[in-house]
Design a protein around this motif. Structure first.
Motif, PDB file in Angstrom:
ATOM      1  N   GLY A   7       0.643  -1.238  -0.032  1.00 52.13           N
ATOM      2  CA  GLY A   7      -0.112   0.030   0.084  1.00 52.13           C
ATOM      3  C   GLY A   7       0.688   1.131  -0.111  1.00 52.13           C
ATOM      4  O   GLY A   7       1.726   1.121  -0.156  1.00 52.13           O
ATOM      5  N   ARG A  10      -0.693   7.599   3.827  1.00 56.39           N
ATOM      6  CA  ARG A  10      -1.262   8.936   3.707  1.00 56.39           C
ATOM      7  C   ARG A  10      -0.393  10.010   4.015  1.00 56.39           C
ATOM      8  O   ARG A  10       0.959   9.873   4.427  1.00 56.39           O
ATOM      9  CB  ARG A  10      -2.194   9.116   5.051  1.00 56.39           C
ATOM     10  CG  ARG A  10      -3.449   8.604   5.035  1.00 56.39           C
ATOM     11  CD  ARG A  10      -4.134   8.843   6.365  1.00 56.39           C
ATOM     12  NE  ARG A  10      -3.746  10.261   6.752  1.00 56.39           N
ATOM     13  CZ  ARG A  10      -4.898  11.074   6.815  1.00 56.39           C
ATOM     14  NH1 ARG A  10      -5.951  10.997   6.168  1.00 56.39           N
ATOM     15  NH2 ARG A  10      -4.513  12.324   7.077  1.00 56.39           N
ATOM     16  N   TRP A  22      -3.362   3.355   2.336  1.00 56.12           N
ATOM     17  CA  TRP A  22      -4.512   2.897   1.331  1.00 56.12           C
ATOM     18  C   TRP A  22      -3.644   1.921   0.472  1.00 56.12           C
ATOM     19  O   TRP A  22      -2.599   2.011   0.205  1.00 56.12           O
ATOM     20  CB  TRP A  22      -5.287   4.018   0.815  1.00 56.12           C
ATOM     21  CG  TRP A  22      -4.446   4.792   0.222  1.00 56.12           C
ATOM     22  CD1 TRP A  22      -3.695   5.976   0.786  1.00 56.12           C
ATOM     23  CD2 TRP A  22      -3.711   4.813  -1.255  1.00 56.12           C
ATOM     24  NE1 TRP A  22      -3.190   6.682  -0.101  1.00 56.12           N
ATOM     25  CE2 TRP A  22      -3.095   5.919  -1.531  1.00 56.12           C
ATOM     26  CE3 TRP A  22      -3.968   4.096  -2.113  1.00 56.12           C
ATOM     27  CZ2 TRP A  22      -2.405   6.371  -2.477  1.00 56.12           C
ATOM     28  CZ3 TRP A  22      -3.587   4.530  -3.350  1.00 56.12           C
ATOM     29  CH2 TRP A  22      -2.729   5.542  -3.826  1.00 56.12           C
ATOM     30  N   PHE A  23      -4.381   1.127  -0.322  1.00 56.85           N
ATOM     31  CA  PHE A  23      -3.964   0.301  -1.424  1.00 56.85           C
ATOM     32  C   PHE A  23      -5.095   0.287  -2.623  1.00 56.85           C
ATOM     33  O   PHE A  23      -6.367   0.258  -2.132  1.00 56.85           O
ATOM     34  CB  PHE A  23      -3.579  -1.258  -0.949  1.00 56.85           C
ATOM     35  CG  PHE A  23      -4.611  -1.801  -0.297  1.00 56.85           C
ATOM     36  CD1 PHE A  23      -5.561  -2.661  -0.860  1.00 56.85           C
ATOM     37  CD2 PHE A  23      -4.967  -1.836   1.059  1.00 56.85           C
ATOM     38  CE1 PHE A  23      -6.562  -3.459  -0.440  1.00 56.85           C
ATOM     39  CE2 PHE A  23      -5.981  -2.502   1.720  1.00 56.85           C
ATOM     40  CZ  PHE A  23      -6.679  -3.283   0.961  1.00 56.85           C
ATOM     41  N   ASN A  24      -4.663   0.054  -3.869  1.00 57.73           N
ATOM     42  CA  ASN A  24      -5.531  -0.051  -4.909  1.00 57.73           C
ATOM     43  C   ASN A  24      -5.291  -1.579  -5.222  1.00 57.73           C
ATOM     44  O   ASN A  24      -4.515  -2.189  -5.131  1.00 57.73           O
ATOM     45  CB  ASN A  24      -5.068   0.819  -6.309  1.00 57.73           C
ATOM     46  CG  ASN A  24      -5.157   2.342  -5.876  1.00 57.73           C
ATOM     47  OD1 ASN A  24      -6.165   2.716  -5.287  1.00 57.73           O
ATOM     48  ND2 ASN A  24      -4.324   2.965  -6.771  1.00 57.73           N
ATOM     49  N   TYR A  25      -6.714  -1.970  -5.446  1.00 55.47           N
ATOM     50  CA  TYR A  25      -6.821  -3.660  -5.817  1.00 55.47           C
ATOM     51  C   TYR A  25      -7.602  -3.786  -7.311  1.00 55.47           C
ATOM     52  O   TYR A  25      -8.297  -2.437  -7.541  1.00 55.47           O
ATOM     53  CB  TYR A  25      -7.093  -4.425  -4.831  1.00 55.47           C
ATOM     54  CG  TYR A  25      -8.600  -4.161  -4.344  1.00 55.47           C
ATOM     55  CD1 TYR A  25      -9.699  -4.840  -5.041  1.00 55.47           C
ATOM     56  CD2 TYR A  25      -8.986  -3.055  -3.541  1.00 55.47           C
ATOM     57  CE1 TYR A  25     -10.888  -4.520  -4.509  1.00 55.47           C
ATOM     58  CE2 TYR A  25     -10.091  -2.905  -3.074  1.00 55.47           C
ATOM     59  CZ  TYR A  25     -11.059  -3.506  -3.548  1.00 55.47           C
ATOM     60  OH  TYR A  25     -12.383  -3.384  -2.951  1.00 55.47           O
ATOM     61  N   GLU A  33     -10.385  -0.238  -7.302  1.00 56.32           N
ATOM     62  CA  GLU A  33     -10.894   0.008  -6.135  1.00 56.32           C
ATOM     63  C   GLU A  33      -9.840   0.292  -4.847  1.00 56.32           C
ATOM     64  O   GLU A  33      -8.619  -0.204  -5.193  1.00 56.32           O
ATOM     65  CB  GLU A  33     -11.850  -0.702  -5.718  1.00 56.32           C
ATOM     66  CG  GLU A  33     -13.162  -0.950  -6.671  1.00 56.32           C
ATOM     67  CD  GLU A  33     -14.448  -1.483  -6.152  1.00 56.32           C
ATOM     68  OE1 GLU A  33     -14.581  -2.050  -4.994  1.00 56.32           O
ATOM     69  OE2 GLU A  33     -15.362  -1.683  -6.896  1.00 56.32           O
ATOM     70  N   THR A  34     -10.232   0.942  -3.827  1.00 62.40           N
ATOM     71  CA  THR A  34      -9.125   1.247  -2.754  1.00 62.40           C
ATOM     72  C   THR A  34      -9.589   0.394  -1.446  1.00 62.40           C
ATOM     73  O   THR A  34     -10.700   0.218  -1.182  1.00 62.40           O
ATOM     74  CB  THR A  34      -9.048   2.779  -2.510  1.00 62.40           C
ATOM     75  OG1 THR A  34     -10.414   2.857  -1.985  1.00 62.40           O
ATOM     76  CG2 THR A  34      -8.580   3.330  -3.628  1.00 62.40           C
ATOM     77  N   VAL A  36      -8.272   0.213   2.797  1.00 64.62           N
ATOM     78  CA  VAL A  36      -7.551   0.823   3.925  1.00 64.62           C
ATOM     79  C   VAL A  36      -6.610   0.160   4.811  1.00 64.62           C
ATOM     80  O   VAL A  36      -7.100  -0.935   4.978  1.00 64.62           O
ATOM     81  CB  VAL A  36      -8.762   1.765   4.550  1.00 64.62           C
ATOM     82  CG1 VAL A  36      -9.533   0.855   5.531  1.00 64.62           C
ATOM     83  CG2 VAL A  36      -8.365   2.988   5.573  1.00 64.62           C
ATOM     84  N   HIS A  62     -14.894   1.177   1.815  1.00 63.80           N
ATOM     85  CA  HIS A  62     -13.830   0.245   1.282  1.00 63.80           C
ATOM     86  C   HIS A  62     -14.330  -1.103   1.679  1.00 63.80           C
ATOM     87  O   HIS A  62     -14.802  -1.594   2.797  1.00 63.80           O
ATOM     88  CB  HIS A  62     -12.516   0.555   2.250  1.00 63.80           C
ATOM     89  CG  HIS A  62     -12.084   2.068   2.190  1.00 63.80           C
ATOM     90  ND1 HIS A  62     -11.215   2.276   1.052  1.00 63.80           N
ATOM     91  CD2 HIS A  62     -12.053   3.073   3.033  1.00 63.80           C
ATOM     92  CE1 HIS A  62     -10.868   3.427   1.028  1.00 63.80           C
ATOM     93  NE2 HIS A  62     -11.387   4.111   2.217  1.00 63.80           N
ATOM     94  N   LEU A 116      -2.765  -6.369  -6.578  1.00 62.70           N
ATOM     95  CA  LEU A 116      -2.671  -4.780  -6.005  1.00 62.70           C
ATOM     96  C   LEU A 116      -2.452  -4.024  -7.520  1.00 62.70           C
ATOM     97  O   LEU A 116      -1.818  -4.582  -8.209  1.00 62.70           O
ATOM     98  CB  LEU A 116      -1.713  -4.709  -4.995  1.00 62.70           C
ATOM     99  CG  LEU A 116      -2.088  -5.317  -3.664  1.00 62.70           C
ATOM    100  CD1 LEU A 116      -0.963  -5.289  -2.664  1.00 62.70           C
ATOM    101  CD2 LEU A 116      -3.679  -4.810  -3.236  1.00 62.70           C
ATOM    102  N   PRO A 119      -0.752   3.099  -7.574  1.00 63.67           N
ATOM    103  CA  PRO A 119      -1.526   4.355  -7.937  1.00 63.67           C
ATOM    104  C   PRO A 119      -0.892   5.424  -9.039  1.00 63.67           C
ATOM    105  O   PRO A 119      -1.082   6.275  -9.251  1.00 63.67           O
ATOM    106  CB  PRO A 119      -1.728   5.084  -6.619  1.00 63.67           C
ATOM    107  CG  PRO A 119      -0.477   4.624  -5.822  1.00 63.67           C
ATOM    108  CD  PRO A 119      -0.085   3.141  -6.464  1.00 63.67           C
TER     109      PRO A 119
END
Length: 142
Positions: A7, A10, A22-25, A33-34, A36, A62, A116, A119
């Protein structure tokens, strides 16, 4: 720690309301989508902290949450995480709220999540030079 679980931290410090990263998948249909991440570095972790992460997941919509911590989760914490759903994806089934300990990370173990996505996507280059446009150099071979 956010980097270690795939991830991103912040950027702002303080007032995070339980969100440290956060992480994107990759979700259904190629949608991104993200999820937390909440990191607890101390020894005093409890089920209420897990419950709070669940609330953050619900509030911010999330599907996934990662609780990164120093030690092993207690039974109360595991019970609280188990109250969250199992997420069905085209990549398999995954617990919505998962624990990751420092020991697991040091052993190279990662949370079980859909693929994953970074971003930081690099945009494809758009060539603007006239000499590099399609057909522009065709006259060189005549």
């Amino acid at each position: 720690m956010c980097w270690q679980v795939g991830g991103f931290p912040r950027e702002k410090k303080g007032g995070d309301k339980g969100v440290d990263g956060w992480f994107n998948y990759l979700a259904a249909g190629g949608k991104i989508e993200t999820g937390v991440i909440s990191v607890k570095a101390g020894d005093n972790v409890n089920p209420n902290m897990v419950r709070n992460l669940g609330r953050v997941m619900e509030r911010d919509k999330h599907s996934f949450g990662l609780f990164v911590m120093k030690g092993m989760p207690t039974k109360g914490m595991r019970d609280e995480a188990a109250s969250q759903p199992i997420i069905e994806t085209e990549f398999g089934r995954f617990p919505a709220l998962q624990f990751v300990t420092l020991a697991e990370l040091f052993q190279g173990l990662k949370p079980k999540l859909p693929p994953l996505i970074s971003p930081v996507k690099k945009a494809s280059r758009v060539e603007t030079r006239k000499s590099h446009q399609p057909g522009a150099q065709g006259g060189l071979f005549n």
